[in-house]
Scaffold this motif. Structure first.
Motif, mmCIF file in Angstrom:
data_model
loop_
_atom_site.group_PDB
_atom_site.id
_atom_site.type_symbol
_atom_site.label_atom_id
_atom_site.label_comp_id
_atom_site.label_asym_id
_atom_site.label_seq_id
_atom_site.Cartn_x
_atom_site.Cartn_y
_atom_site.Cartn_z
ATOM 1 N N LEU A 428 -5.553 0.128 5.215
ATOM 2 C CA LEU A 428 -6.135 0.975 5.826
ATOM 3 C C LEU A 428 -5.603 1.087 7.510
ATOM 4 O O LEU A 428 -6.247 -0.025 8.010
ATOM 5 N N GLY A 429 -4.892 1.944 7.816
ATOM 6 C CA GLY A 429 -4.473 1.814 9.351
ATOM 7 C C GLY A 429 -4.950 3.200 10.140
ATOM 8 O O GLY A 429 -5.623 4.014 9.628
ATOM 9 N N PRO A 430 -4.523 3.117 11.274
ATOM 10 C CA PRO A 430 -3.694 2.412 12.052
ATOM 11 C C PRO A 430 -4.542 0.937 12.205
ATOM 12 O O PRO A 430 -5.742 1.050 12.460
ATOM 13 N N ASP A 431 -3.877 -0.065 12.112
ATOM 14 C CA ASP A 431 -4.339 -1.521 12.468
ATOM 15 C C ASP A 431 -3.273 -2.225 13.016
ATOM 16 O O ASP A 431 -2.489 -2.862 12.354
ATOM 17 N N PRO A 432 -3.218 -2.686 14.347
ATOM 18 C CA PRO A 432 -2.327 -3.432 14.957
ATOM 19 C C PRO A 432 -2.270 -4.782 14.367
ATOM 20 O O PRO A 432 -1.141 -5.286 14.168
ATOM 21 N N ARG A 433 -3.428 -5.477 14.056
ATOM 22 C CA ARG A 433 -3.276 -6.836 13.538
ATOM 23 C C ARG A 433 -2.817 -6.955 12.019
ATOM 24 O O ARG A 433 -1.713 -7.638 11.857
ATOM 25 N N ARG A 434 -2.884 -5.808 11.234
ATOM 26 C CA ARG A 434 -2.162 -5.951 10.011
ATOM 27 C C ARG A 434 -0.865 -5.535 10.189
ATOM 28 O O ARG A 434 0.017 -5.950 9.472
ATOM 29 N N ALA A 435 -0.581 -4.413 10.727
ATOM 30 C CA ALA A 435 0.855 -4.245 11.265
ATOM 31 C C ALA A 435 1.701 -5.159 11.733
ATOM 32 O O ALA A 435 2.848 -5.512 11.198
ATOM 33 N N ARG A 436 1.147 -6.114 12.371
ATOM 34 C CA ARG A 436 1.879 -7.307 12.800
ATOM 35 C C ARG A 436 2.050 -8.295 11.883
ATOM 36 O O ARG A 436 3.130 -8.840 11.376
ATOM 37 N N THR A 437 1.090 -8.439 11.033
ATOM 38 C CA THR A 437 1.042 -9.419 9.614
ATOM 39 C C THR A 437 2.177 -8.785 8.803
ATOM 40 O O THR A 437 3.031 -9.740 8.519
ATOM 41 N N ALA A 448 14.991 -14.018 1.561
ATOM 42 C CA ALA A 448 14.754 -14.240 0.424
ATOM 43 C C ALA A 448 14.808 -13.481 -0.941
ATOM 44 O O ALA A 448 14.578 -13.716 -2.204
ATOM 45 N N GLY A 449 15.480 -12.086 -0.330
ATOM 46 C CA GLY A 449 15.739 -10.999 -1.217
ATOM 47 C C GLY A 449 14.520 -10.257 -1.403
ATOM 48 O O GLY A 449 14.460 -9.463 -2.444
ATOM 49 N N ILE A 450 13.502 -10.373 -0.627
ATOM 50 C CA ILE A 450 12.218 -9.654 -0.801
ATOM 51 C C ILE A 450 12.123 -8.724 0.529
ATOM 52 O O ILE A 450 11.705 -9.264 1.646
ATOM 53 N N GLU A 451 12.365 -7.407 0.313
ATOM 54 C CA GLU A 451 12.121 -6.229 1.289
ATOM 55 C C GLU A 451 10.485 -5.875 1.186
ATOM 56 O O GLU A 451 10.022 -5.562 0.157
ATOM 57 N N VAL A 452 10.083 -6.197 2.414
ATOM 58 C CA VAL A 452 8.425 -5.750 2.417
ATOM 59 C C VAL A 452 8.470 -4.527 3.294
ATOM 60 O O VAL A 452 8.914 -4.398 4.447
ATOM 61 N N VAL A 453 7.692 -3.428 2.751
ATOM 62 C CA VAL A 453 7.733 -2.213 3.350
ATOM 63 C C VAL A 453 6.043 -1.997 3.851
ATOM 64 O O VAL A 453 5.199 -2.245 3.045
ATOM 65 N N ASP A 454 5.854 -1.622 5.138
ATOM 66 C CA ASP A 454 4.514 -1.081 5.540
ATOM 67 C C ASP A 454 4.236 -0.028 5.009
ATOM 68 O O ASP A 454 4.696 0.930 5.221
ATOM 69 N N ALA A 455 2.785 0.063 4.082
ATOM 70 C CA ALA A 455 2.508 1.347 3.312
ATOM 71 C C ALA A 455 1.004 1.525 3.864
ATOM 72 O O ALA A 455 0.608 1.945 2.940
ATOM 73 N N ALA A 456 0.841 1.588 5.049
ATOM 74 C CA ALA A 456 -0.481 1.674 5.769
ATOM 75 C C ALA A 456 -0.539 3.285 5.559
ATOM 76 O O ALA A 456 0.201 4.037 6.022
ATOM 77 N N SER A 457 -1.938 3.628 5.417
ATOM 78 C CA SER A 457 -2.172 5.052 5.758
ATOM 79 C C SER A 457 -3.565 5.151 6.122
ATOM 80 O O SER A 457 -4.550 4.096 5.958
ATOM 81 N N GLU A 458 -4.072 6.346 6.616
ATOM 82 C CA GLU A 458 -5.453 6.440 7.136
ATOM 83 C C GLU A 458 -6.183 6.685 6.106
ATOM 84 O O GLU A 458 -7.508 6.736 6.473
ATOM 85 N N THR A 459 -6.087 6.952 4.712
ATOM 86 C CA THR A 459 -6.597 7.414 3.714
ATOM 87 C C THR A 459 -6.365 6.261 2.474
ATOM 88 O O THR A 459 -6.802 6.298 1.579
ATOM 89 N N PHE A 460 -6.040 5.145 3.126
ATOM 90 C CA PHE A 460 -5.802 4.061 1.944
ATOM 91 C C PHE A 460 -6.849 3.580 1.468
ATOM 92 O O PHE A 460 -7.987 3.477 1.952
ATOM 93 N N THR A 461 -6.976 3.263 0.125
ATOM 94 C CA THR A 461 -8.019 2.753 -0.516
ATOM 95 C C THR A 461 -7.375 1.611 -1.515
ATOM 96 O O THR A 461 -6.292 1.955 -2.100
ATOM 97 N N PRO A 462 -8.000 0.374 -1.959
ATOM 98 C CA PRO A 462 -7.405 -0.657 -2.759
ATOM 99 C C PRO A 462 -7.044 0.053 -4.185
ATOM 100 O O PRO A 462 -6.289 -0.582 -4.991
ATOM 101 N N SER A 463 -7.903 1.004 -4.707
ATOM 102 C CA SER A 463 -7.365 1.645 -5.945
ATOM 103 C C SER A 463 -6.216 1.913 -6.026
ATOM 104 O O SER A 463 -5.619 2.057 -7.288
ATOM 105 N N GLN A 464 -5.361 2.328 -5.114
ATOM 106 C CA GLN A 464 -4.213 2.700 -4.945
ATOM 107 C C GLN A 464 -3.180 1.520 -5.695
ATOM 108 O O GLN A 464 -2.183 1.767 -6.134
#
Length: 584
Positions: A428-437, A448-464
């Protein structure tokens, strides 16, 4: 040099909340907060900013439990207990009493206060306990759209509710007798039927057309129970704007009066409350999704309760007192068990490239780090709290994942049958702490071959995560966005059980389920240590979650605030909001 620059950037992020909280942003007289006389006279309204969204009146659904509803509504929907600042359940005798009765199995008599009544004039009754049990127990199931058999109630909880054999209740009565299964004397039964867990069953009855919810539940009338569950699941959803207050009666010292983006979630005195009158007439909660920044600029916020560095530009006034402590809430990544993470080797690969020690040093430390206990280092157990005397012996293979090991991550990823993967991390964003994480994890995992994408949103819920829209959730204990956790680790353990709604990643391991069920009824230290150690060995291998650190919680109180106490647990600072007093 790169590490030094990262540390500087992170310190700037972490300092943003402190700077905002202490900024001289308060006008001489806060808008909407007007004193009636001298500067020592209490003001009539207090603004309370939180780092979660409030999207429902039902904090017990999967998304509701991860929202800010528990922070906002603990004194709107009290129960037989609440989580105090020490992280343990404290009895709330305003609601009633719970007494263990002599019997051959655990039997608890719950007695509601004689004059307990909802704000709409309908008395509280044992019907409310029966509904809470039915929703969380998981005994009412049916196939979902994919054919899987699931609880018809979208309940986040399970725990001790699944161990209750029956709730004896004469509809409308103030008394209920809760009888547990013969072999299930839950050690933490006091946490049941707590704050935000007792909802108005008469509203469910009216909305679903089920005249007698107790009879429907007791008799196992699945058709009637499903109609009740349909409302329980979504009928209490909240969207800023026009509310149907007839659906929102309160059994606490405050009730909801209105909810808008510009004016926040307004709680006013419940005139039918039978306990001590609240010390302040109005509490205005400012969750994510409301105009908290504008309210801060106008001086309408006097309490800020969030993860340290999570909220930018939200102030509690010039000269505010700021307390930052390691909380009971464990910052963690919850991983899917499908898609790119279907193979546990892929999950282990991701965990191996996460710099857990660096994340703790940059984002998890608070002042002088303790030598042991909460806040002492990366969290190595999902089963026991870091201040448990048993914690040091149950870490399993956690040491393998303390420092990033990209070569080992590559080997695990190859073992999963994949050379490269993309991991979408939602929060759930915006969240500077988690964006930095996410930024730090992405930098560490790329080689290591793992591309990590920031998928934060203002309407995010864990059920996604369950829906496959992201591959990992960055949040706290049991995927909660804001305040979370308690000393008993109940929510944390529940979220690892295959039969629980809060297990949003879909993790399932029969032996882990058996261990979690055994821990509910075990208080022998040697037995607990053995069970927890076995579980952690499995969990560090299967990797349903990657625990990071005890989330630092920052609570700010404006000058003139009295009887406000920080609570670094799931209850948040709002646990005693009816006692808050603000003077100028």
């Amino acid at each position: 040099m790169a590490g030094t620059e990262q540390a500087r950037r992170t310190r700037r992020i972490r300092g943003s909340l402190r700077a905002a909280v202490t900024a001289a942003a308060v006008t001489a007289v806060a808008a909407g907060v007007v004193a009636c006389g001298s500067s020592d006279e209490p003001l009539h309204s207090i603004g309370y900013a939180i780092d979660g969204a409030v999207t429902t009146y039902n904090a017990n659904t999967v998304d509701g439990a991860t929202s800010g509803a528990r922070q906002a509504l603990a004194r709107v929907q009290p129960g037989f207990g609440y989580v105090g600042p020490a992280g343990r359940v404290v009895s709330d005798t305003d609601i009633g009493t719970a007494t263990v009765m002599p019997a051959d199995r655990l039997t608890v008599q719950y007695r509601l206060a004689a004059d307990s009544v909802y704000s709409d004039g309908v008395p509280m009754s044992c019907d409310d306990l029966v509904l809470a049990w039915a929703a969380a127990s998981g005994r009412f199931t049916a196939p979902n759209e994919t054919g899987a058999v699931v609880n018809v109630f979208d309940s986040a909880q399970r725990g001790g509710y699944a161990d209750i054999d029956r709730v004896d209740c004469q509809p409308g009565s103030k008394e209920a007798t809760v009888v547990f299964r013969a072999d299930r004397g839950d050690t933490d039964w006091r946490s049941l039927f707590g704050a935000t867990e007792l909802l108005p069953s008469h509203v469910v009855a009216r909305a679903s057309g089920v005249a007698d919810p107790v009879a429907a539940i007791t008799n196992g009338d699945l058709d009637a129970v499903r109609r009740m569950a349909e409302f329980w699941n979504t009928g209490w959803n909240l969207t800023p704007g026009t509310l149907d207050l007839s659906l929102l009666p309160s059994a606490g010292p405050y009730r909801i009066d209105s909810y808008t983006v510009d004016d926040g979630l307004v709680l006013v005195v419940n005139e039918r409350w039978w306990g001590n009158r609240p010390a302040t007439d109005t509490i205005v909660v400012w969750p994510r999704g409301t105009g908290a920044s504008a309210a801060s600029e106008d001086g309408r916020i006097q309490v800020v309760d969030s993860a340290d560095g999570a909220l930018e530009g939200i102030a509690a006034g010039d000269g505010a007192t700021v307390t930052t402590v390691p909380s009971r809430n464990v910052e963690q990544l919850t991983l899917a068990t499908a898609g790119v993470f279907e193979n546990p080797a892929a999950r282990r690969a991701f965990a191996l490239c996460i710099p857990r020690a660096e994340l703790f040093e940059q984002l998890g430390t608070v002042g002088d780090a303790p030598e042991s206990g909460i806040g002492a280092g990366p969290v190595d157990s999902r089963i026991l709290a870091a201040d448990s005397p048993l914690y040091p012996g149950v870490a399993g293979t956690a040491s393998r994942y303390t420092q990033a090991d990209r070569e080992a991550a590559k080997r695990e990823l190859s073992g999963s049958g994949q050379d490269r993967i993309t991991v979408r991390v939602g929060y759930l964003g915006p969240d500077p702490r988690r964006a930095r994480t996410v930024e730090l994890v992405a930098q560490s995992c790329r080689d290591a071959g793992i591309e990590v994408v920031d998928a934060a949103s203002e309407t995010f819920t864990p059920s996604q995560l369950t829906a496959g829209q992201v591959d990992a959730v960055l949040a706290g204990t049991a995927a909660v966005a804001g305040a979370g956790g308690a000393a008993d680790q109940g929510d944390a353990r529940d979220a690892l059980h295959s039969g629980t709604g809060s297990n949003v990643g879909g993790f399932a391991n029969r032996r882990v389920d058996e261990i979690l069920d055994a821990l509910l009824v075990t208080d022998d230290h040697a037995a607990v240590a053995g069970l927890a150690g076995e579980a952690e060995t499995i969990l560090w291998n299967e990797m349903p979650t990657v625990p990071l650190y005890a989330q630092p919680r920052a609570t700010a109180f404006a000058p003139g605030m009295h009887t406000a106490v920080a609570n670094p647990t799931t209850a948040g600072a709002g646990w005693n909001m009816d006692r808050w007093i603000l003077t100028r």
